[in-house]
Scaffold this motif. Structure first.
Motif, PDB file in Angstrom:
ATOM      1  N   ALA A 158       4.463 -10.675  -8.772  1.00 38.64           N
ATOM      2  CA  ALA A 158       5.532  -9.993  -9.198  1.00 38.64           C
ATOM      3  C   ALA A 158       5.748  -8.759  -8.425  1.00 38.64           C
ATOM      4  CB  ALA A 158       5.463  -9.750 -10.773  1.00 38.64           C
ATOM      5  N   LEU A 159       4.799  -7.960  -8.429  1.00 35.95           N
ATOM      6  CA  LEU A 159       4.799  -6.605  -7.743  1.00 35.95           C
ATOM      7  C   LEU A 159       5.284  -6.645  -6.091  1.00 35.95           C
ATOM      8  CD1 LEU A 159       1.763  -4.531  -8.937  1.00 35.95           C
ATOM      9  CD2 LEU A 159       4.017  -4.503  -9.488  1.00 35.95           C
ATOM     10  N   MET A 160       4.708  -7.743  -5.389  1.00 37.73           N
ATOM     11  CA  MET A 160       5.254  -8.035  -4.086  1.00 37.73           C
ATOM     12  C   MET A 160       6.798  -8.400  -4.015  1.00 37.73           C
ATOM     13  SD  MET A 160       3.781 -11.066  -1.616  1.00 37.73           S
ATOM     14  CE  MET A 160       4.396 -12.663  -2.425  1.00 37.73           C
ATOM     15  N   GLU A 161       7.252  -9.175  -5.032  1.00 37.81           N
ATOM     16  CA  GLU A 161       8.780  -9.356  -4.899  1.00 37.81           C
ATOM     17  C   GLU A 161       9.349  -8.279  -5.161  1.00 37.81           C
ATOM     18  OE1 GLU A 161      10.150 -13.098  -7.384  1.00 37.81           O
ATOM     19  OE2 GLU A 161       8.331 -12.603  -8.614  1.00 37.81           O
ATOM     20  N   LEU A 162       9.057  -7.366  -6.233  1.00 37.25           N
ATOM     21  CA  LEU A 162       9.842  -6.079  -6.715  1.00 37.25           C
ATOM     22  C   LEU A 162       9.550  -5.170  -5.427  1.00 37.25           C
ATOM     23  CD1 LEU A 162       8.284  -5.630 -10.339  1.00 37.25           C
ATOM     24  CD2 LEU A 162      10.794  -6.057  -9.562  1.00 37.25           C
ATOM     25  N   LYS A 163       8.695  -4.842  -4.783  1.00 36.63           N
ATOM     26  CA  LYS A 163       8.207  -3.777  -3.714  1.00 36.63           C
ATOM     27  C   LYS A 163       9.246  -4.318  -2.499  1.00 36.63           C
ATOM     28  CE  LYS A 163       4.086  -1.988  -5.627  1.00 36.63           C
ATOM     29  NZ  LYS A 163       2.654  -1.547  -5.030  1.00 36.63           N
ATOM     30  N   ALA A 164       9.141  -5.555  -2.257  1.00 39.83           N
ATOM     31  CA  ALA A 164       9.907  -6.213  -1.058  1.00 39.83           C
ATOM     32  C   ALA A 164      11.496  -5.783  -1.131  1.00 39.83           C
ATOM     33  CB  ALA A 164       9.566  -7.586  -0.899  1.00 39.83           C
ATOM     34  N   ALA A 165      12.001  -6.215  -2.293  1.00 46.06           N
ATOM     35  CA  ALA A 165      13.224  -6.116  -2.490  1.00 46.06           C
ATOM     36  C   ALA A 165      13.598  -4.800  -2.771  1.00 46.06           C
ATOM     37  CB  ALA A 165      13.693  -6.628  -4.073  1.00 46.06           C
ATOM     38  N   VAL A 166      12.981  -3.663  -3.243  1.00 47.04           N
ATOM     39  CA  VAL A 166      13.436  -2.337  -3.406  1.00 47.04           C
ATOM     40  C   VAL A 166      13.017  -1.776  -2.129  1.00 47.04           C
ATOM     41  CG1 VAL A 166      12.780  -0.160  -4.506  1.00 47.04           C
ATOM     42  CG2 VAL A 166      12.803  -2.353  -5.968  1.00 47.04           C
ATOM     43  N   ALA A 167      12.198  -2.011  -1.407  1.00 46.29           N
ATOM     44  CA  ALA A 167      11.891  -1.185  -0.189  1.00 46.29           C
ATOM     45  C   ALA A 167      13.259  -1.626   0.772  1.00 46.29           C
ATOM     46  CB  ALA A 167      10.534  -1.767   0.509  1.00 46.29           C
ATOM     47  N   SER A 168      13.487  -2.932   0.926  1.00 41.63           N
ATOM     48  CA  SER A 168      14.694  -3.293   1.738  1.00 41.63           C
ATOM     49  C   SER A 168      15.998  -2.628   1.583  1.00 41.63           C
ATOM     50  CB  SER A 168      14.544  -4.886   2.090  1.00 41.63           C
ATOM     51  OG  SER A 168      13.395  -5.466   2.183  1.00 41.63           O
ATOM     52  N   GLU A 194       0.825  -1.284  -0.055  1.00 34.72           N
ATOM     53  CA  GLU A 194      -0.121   0.029   0.062  1.00 34.72           C
ATOM     54  C   GLU A 194       1.062   1.283  -0.037  1.00 34.72           C
ATOM     55  OE1 GLU A 194      -2.543  -0.271   3.386  1.00 34.72           O
ATOM     56  OE2 GLU A 194      -3.691  -2.186   2.545  1.00 34.72           O
ATOM     57  N   ALA A 195       2.178   1.150   0.064  1.00 34.44           N
ATOM     58  CA  ALA A 195       2.942   2.307   0.267  1.00 34.44           C
ATOM     59  C   ALA A 195       3.018   3.050  -1.246  1.00 34.44           C
ATOM     60  CB  ALA A 195       4.518   1.839   0.633  1.00 34.44           C
ATOM     61  N   LYS A 196       2.707   4.361  -1.344  1.00 40.91           N
ATOM     62  CA  LYS A 196       2.181   4.831  -2.640  1.00 40.91           C
ATOM     63  C   LYS A 196       3.309   5.412  -3.334  1.00 40.91           C
ATOM     64  CE  LYS A 196      -2.279   6.742  -0.727  1.00 40.91           C
ATOM     65  NZ  LYS A 196      -2.988   8.044  -0.251  1.00 40.91           N
ATOM     66  N   PHE A 197       4.550   5.866  -2.658  1.00 34.62           N
ATOM     67  CA  PHE A 197       5.698   6.261  -3.520  1.00 34.62           C
ATOM     68  C   PHE A 197       6.509   5.224  -3.913  1.00 34.62           C
ATOM     69  CE2 PHE A 197       9.755   8.419  -3.983  1.00 34.62           C
ATOM     70  CZ  PHE A 197       9.198   9.169  -5.274  1.00 34.62           C
ATOM     71  N   LEU A 198       6.594   4.008  -3.111  1.00 35.91           N
ATOM     72  CA  LEU A 198       7.076   2.851  -3.499  1.00 35.91           C
ATOM     73  C   LEU A 198       6.307   2.393  -4.583  1.00 35.91           C
ATOM     74  CD1 LEU A 198       9.000   0.453  -3.318  1.00 35.91           C
ATOM     75  CD2 LEU A 198       7.304  -0.749  -1.573  1.00 35.91           C
ATOM     76  N   ASP A 199       5.004   2.368  -4.681  1.00 33.80           N
ATOM     77  CA  ASP A 199       4.168   1.891  -5.966  1.00 33.80           C
ATOM     78  C   ASP A 199       4.633   2.857  -7.191  1.00 33.80           C
ATOM     79  OD1 ASP A 199       1.964   0.290  -6.970  1.00 33.80           O
ATOM     80  OD2 ASP A 199       1.518   2.302  -7.510  1.00 33.80           O
ATOM     81  N   ALA A 200       4.656   4.075  -6.991  1.00 34.88           N
ATOM     82  CA  ALA A 200       5.008   4.841  -8.109  1.00 34.88           C
ATOM     83  C   ALA A 200       6.434   4.780  -8.671  1.00 34.88           C
ATOM     84  CB  ALA A 200       4.840   6.634  -7.561  1.00 34.88           C
ATOM     85  N   CYS A 201       7.345   4.641  -7.873  1.00 31.55           N
ATOM     86  CA  CYS A 201       8.677   4.243  -8.235  1.00 31.55           C
ATOM     87  C   CYS A 201       8.712   2.840  -9.145  1.00 31.55           C
ATOM     88  CB  CYS A 201       9.717   4.290  -7.227  1.00 31.55           C
ATOM     89  SG  CYS A 201      10.164   5.762  -6.324  1.00 31.55           S
TER      90      CYS A 201
END
Length: 542
Positions: free
Chosen positions: A487-497, A389-396
């Motif tokens: 796929a989005l879960m993988e990407l967001k978890a990796a980029v966020a960490s 649900e993180a908005k800027f993470l999603d935008a990136c």
């Protein structure tokens, strides 16, 4: 002037006019007249000439399919159409389409030919809405590969057509619900931490970290764990058999490229020469999944994709024989292998592209880091809900997918005669319809400064103003990417960490990414080198 001389002069004049007008058959006619009039009257030469004339005429007639409907088309070669531009090891197919997309900028669509097969390239978002959603019943199928009995490739959802696709899709859709993805989140997070540890270890030993390599290993570990139920440990120096076979499957060689094009363009010829759809790497994965399924009978649940598939089959109504027939053991194995084919290269590439863009735009990187730090404080760690649900993470992530869409081209096969709305264009069963995703994502008509990394395009009111069907990294309509949420879960978890634990910086001289000569998938050619400086933040995942 004698009658014979008059006829000769008149014939010569007609031939000259045909040549001057650029008519292809003019060359053949001139040669035929020369042999017949001035040379020896040889029946074989006459028959050969007539055959060539008939063949060229037939080719031109078939290649007038689109022009007869008022559709523009780039110049084509006899018999092969535009195949010489499509099948190449030196140019990008998506780059060719991008050039044609700009060449026919005033057109809603344009035509091409794969030999004699008509291909309609749709570049108008409103027409795409009709084809992919509103009138989907006319374009339900995708291009069929060689139909070989017992092939694992033909059992994959992406390669299914007709009623078989409809049934299998309905069974698999629930396995990618938010609740099921939340169950897989801990498995993904374990691989994320291994990924970051490997990056930091390499950063200690070398001047920079090759993100293409590291993100590829991360994607490999994720698929092995979440789809095949095994620990791959590809980040270690010694590669497992799983990693070696996966890398062998995706390695691009001239022979593999030729085999791939033969498989998709000439499936009957592919079968006729005795080539097999299932490579030895695919057969390796077949054995892996079969052994894992047997071991799951009395084992505790891991919450991975294989468990979800077994649950889906167990929940199937015994009276519904059609569903039971679709979800056999081989079909489950095929979906796991499809998970690898569809998810490995794409997630690896986008992860690398996103980290490069964040390193190139430090202000955006810091802004994302601040959002993630607030998220960690609020939830006492990274949670599934928080990350998704993180908005800027999603935008990136979305802006990365816009600039570097992993799938550059979408395709459907017409199944019922279709009149394109608002035109006189008729698409007939068997015709291919393609939409250039890469070009739509970079069209300045829809995106201001399209080559600039601007995540705010996908924030608040800006996101609402994006024109429909100009952004579709996962496709659109009922045949979009089923595993999009995973796929989005993988990407967001990796980029966020990563942004929480590492400061990403560009390596001097590597400010731009050079893309590889890949037919469809975007990937970096020479790697993605980044400087990584560790931060003190420790990430907890829940």
């Amino acid at each position: 002037m004698l009658a014979s001389e008059f006829a000769r002069e008149r014939t010569r004049g007609v031939c000259v006019k045909m040549l001057e007008s650029g008519v292809t058959t003019g060359v053949v006619v001139v040669a035929a007249v020369y042999v017949w009039w001035w040379g020896q009257l040889d029946p074989f030469i006459i028959l050969l000439t007539l055959t060539i004339i008939a063949s060229v005429w037939y080719s031109r007639r078939r290649h007038s399919y689109w022009s007869s409907q008022g559709i523009s088309s780039p110049p084509s070669l006899p018999f092969i159409g535009h195949l010489h531009k499509i099948v190449t090891l030196t140019n990008y197919r998506w780059e060719l389409l991008h050039e044609l997309y700009n060449e026919f900028y005033q057109e809603k669509c344009f035509g091409m030919y794969e030999c004699f097969k008509p291909v309609l390239i749709i570049r108008d978002p409103d027409l795409l809405k009709n084809l992919l959603v509103k009138d989907f019943s006319h374009f339900t199928d995708r291009r069929a590969f060689g139909d070989q009995e017992g092939s694992l490739m033909n059992e994959m959802l992406a390669n299914k057509n007709g009623e078989g696709w409809k049934i299998l899709r309905s069974i698999m859709s629930p396995t990618f619900s938010s609740g099921k993805m939340k169950r897989m989140f801990p498995l993904v997070c374990q691989n994320v931490q291994t990924f970051i540890s490997a990056c930091l270890e390499e950063a200690k030993q070398n001047e920079y970290v090759n993100m293409k390599d590291k993100s590829g290993r991360f994607s490999m570990d994720n698929i092995a764990s979440c789809a095949f139920g095994i620990e791959c440990n590809s980040q270690s120096v010694e590669k497992s058999m799983f990693a070696e076979n996966a890398e062998g499957f995706f390695a691009v060689t001239p022979w593999k490229a030729l085999r791939f094009f033969l498989m998709i363009l000439f499936p009957k010829a592919f079968n006729a020469v005795g080539l097999k759809l299932d490579s030895h790497e695919i057969m390796f994965f077949l054995r892996i999944v079969e052994e894992t399924v047997k071991s799951r009978e009395n084992a505790p649940k891991r919450g991975d994709f294989l468990d979800l598939m077994l649950e889906a089959r167990g929940d199937t109504n015994d009276d519904n024989t059609s569903v039971k027939n679709v979800l056999k053991d081989k079909a489950m194995v095929a979906q796991c292998v499809m998970f690898l084919i569809a998810g490995y290269d794409t997630v690896a590439s986008v992860t690398g592209f996103c980290t490069h863009l964040l390193a190139k735009n430090p202000k955006q990187q810091e802004r994302l880091r601040q959002e993630m730090q607030d998220l960690v404080r609020e939830n006492e760690g990274l949670t599934y809900e928080g990350v998704m649900e993180a908005k800027f993470l999603d935008a990136c992530v979305m802006e990365t997918l816009r600039i570097f869409p992993p799938g550059t081209l979408g395709e459907r096969v017409c199944t019922k005669t279709y009149r394109v709305p608002g035109t006189e264009i008729t698409v007939r069963p068997g015709d291919l319809v393609q939409f250039p995703i890469y070009s739509l994502h970079r069209d300045p008509q829809y995106w201001k400064d399209p080559l600039q990394f601007r995540p705010d395009r996908f924030m608040g009111e800006n996101k609402a103003e994006i024109k429909n069907f100009t952004f579709m990294p996962f496709g659109m309509g009922p045949r979009n990417c089923l595993a999009m949420r995973f796929a989005l879960m993988e990407l967001k978890a990796a980029v966020a960490s990563l942004v929480l634990e590492v400061d990403l910086q560009l390596v001097p001289g590597h400010e731009e990414i050079i893309l590889d000569h890949s037919p469809i998938i975007l990937r970096a050619k020479h790697g993605i080198p980044l400087i990584m400086k560790p931060r003190k933040t420790t990430v907890h995942t829940t």
